[in-house]
Design a protein around this motif. Structure first.
Motif, mmCIF file in Angstrom:
data_model
loop_
_atom_site.group_PDB
_atom_site.id
_atom_site.type_symbol
_atom_site.label_atom_id
_atom_site.label_comp_id
_atom_site.label_asym_id
_atom_site.label_seq_id
_atom_site.Cartn_x
_atom_site.Cartn_y
_atom_site.Cartn_z
ATOM 1 N N ILE A 206 4.648 6.702 1.444
ATOM 2 C CA ILE A 206 3.369 7.288 1.821
ATOM 3 C C ILE A 206 3.651 8.683 2.381
ATOM 4 O O ILE A 206 4.780 8.976 2.787
ATOM 5 C CB ILE A 206 2.598 6.440 2.853
ATOM 6 C CG1 ILE A 206 3.382 6.310 4.158
ATOM 7 C CG2 ILE A 206 2.274 5.069 2.275
ATOM 8 C CD1 ILE A 206 2.607 5.607 5.272
ATOM 9 N N VAL B 75 0.845 -1.197 0.000
ATOM 10 C CA VAL B 75 0.000 0.000 0.000
ATOM 11 C C VAL B 75 0.878 1.245 0.000
ATOM 12 O O VAL B 75 1.646 1.474 0.935
ATOM 13 C CB VAL B 75 -0.950 0.017 1.211
ATOM 14 C CG1 VAL B 75 -1.853 1.245 1.164
ATOM 15 C CG2 VAL B 75 -1.795 -1.257 1.242
ATOM 16 N N THR B 76 0.733 2.065 -1.046
ATOM 17 C CA THR B 76 1.520 3.285 -1.199
ATOM 18 C C THR B 76 0.583 4.468 -1.427
ATOM 19 O O THR B 76 -0.598 4.293 -1.701
ATOM 20 C CB THR B 76 2.469 3.179 -2.405
ATOM 21 O OG1 THR B 76 1.690 3.242 -3.627
ATOM 22 C CG2 THR B 76 3.272 1.895 -2.393
ATOM 23 N N ALA C 100 -1.471 9.378 4.554
ATOM 24 C CA ALA C 100 -1.361 8.602 5.787
ATOM 25 C C ALA C 100 -2.331 9.100 6.841
ATOM 26 O O ALA C 100 -2.505 8.452 7.875
ATOM 27 C CB ALA C 100 0.073 8.670 6.313
ATOM 28 N N VAL D 127 -4.768 5.923 3.309
ATOM 29 C CA VAL D 127 -3.796 4.828 3.402
ATOM 30 C C VAL D 127 -4.123 3.894 4.565
ATOM 31 O O VAL D 127 -4.205 2.671 4.372
ATOM 32 C CB VAL D 127 -2.359 5.370 3.485
ATOM 33 C CG1 VAL D 127 -1.380 4.278 3.921
ATOM 34 C CG2 VAL D 127 -1.933 5.931 2.132
ATOM 35 N N VAL E 174 3.550 -2.024 4.069
ATOM 36 C CA VAL E 174 3.559 -0.574 3.935
ATOM 37 C C VAL E 174 4.994 -0.079 3.817
ATOM 38 O O VAL E 174 5.760 -0.161 4.779
ATOM 39 C CB VAL E 174 2.880 0.108 5.138
ATOM 40 C CG1 VAL E 174 2.966 1.632 5.005
ATOM 41 C CG2 VAL E 174 1.431 -0.326 5.258
#
Length: 210
Positions: free
Chosen positions: A176, A146-147, A151, A155, A171
């Protein structure tokens, strides 16, 4: 005894891994987008460059790439109105309208014909209610990298949904971004590290180039 990188490499087998770019679209993180502070944050510490590097590497090894795009109809039909965030987004001077350049993947990120798209008119998650989950399962994906942004909300939402659906979440903490920038570090240390494997872009790339 296996090392941390060896355990990470086992999770990142290209045939069962998807790289998910969350809202890495021109209207969100582009220099001409609606959120200049976030656009600056995603560049300041190299997160955007790291997303691009991870996508390029995924293309190279045959891992799946999914671009999660948040968009909006010009009449707003189907959009959420049940949180302050949605009301603020509806008033932004730049809108992520379906079919417009603002709903395109940011120019810095390479796009391939094999890439998938999870486009949504509602909610906060690229997984919940988008139909992406069965598509990934049909492809044999078990791990989601997950990028993207941010945040603050999207995300962690994507990570939680991935975990709830039974995926291994990875992650890359330097791929991020958040506003303010220090919030990303607090989110990773206090929340995401409890439910996902936290790594660096370099560590992930090393798994795909060894």
């Amino acid at each position: 005894m296996t090392t941390r990188v060896e355990r990470l490499a086992a999770r990142l087998a290209p045939a069962t891994t998807a790289v998910l770019t969350v809202e890495c679209q021109r209207g969100v993180i582009g220099r001409d987008g609606a959120l200049p502070e976030l656009a600056e944050a995603v560049r300041a510490e190299g997160a955007l460059a790291n997303v691009a590097a991870l996508v390029a590497a995924a293309h190279g090894v045959g891992a799946t790439v999914v671009h999660a795009i948040a968009e909006r109809r010009s009449d707003g039909r189907g959009a959420n109105r049940n949180a302050r965030l949605f009301h603020a987004a509806a008033r932004l001077p730049v809108q992520q309208l379906t079919g417009s350049p603002m709903a395109d993947v940011a120019e810095e990120i390479p796009v391939a014909d094999t890439d998938l798209y999870a486009r949504r008119l509602h909610g906060l998650s690229p997984l919940a209610g988008t139909g992406l989950d069965p598509v990934l399962r049909n492809l044999g994906c078990r791990t989601l990298v997950v990028t993207g942004v941010s945040a603050n909300v999207a995300v962690p939402n994507a990570v939680f949904d991935a975990v709830n659906l039974g995926y291994e979440a990875v992650v890359p903490e330097d791929a991020i971004a958040s506003v303010p920038a220090e919030y990303r570090r607090a989110m990773v240390a206090n929340t995401l590290s409890l439910v996902a494997t936290v790594a660096t872009t370099g560590e992930i790339l090393s798994c795909w180039t060894a």
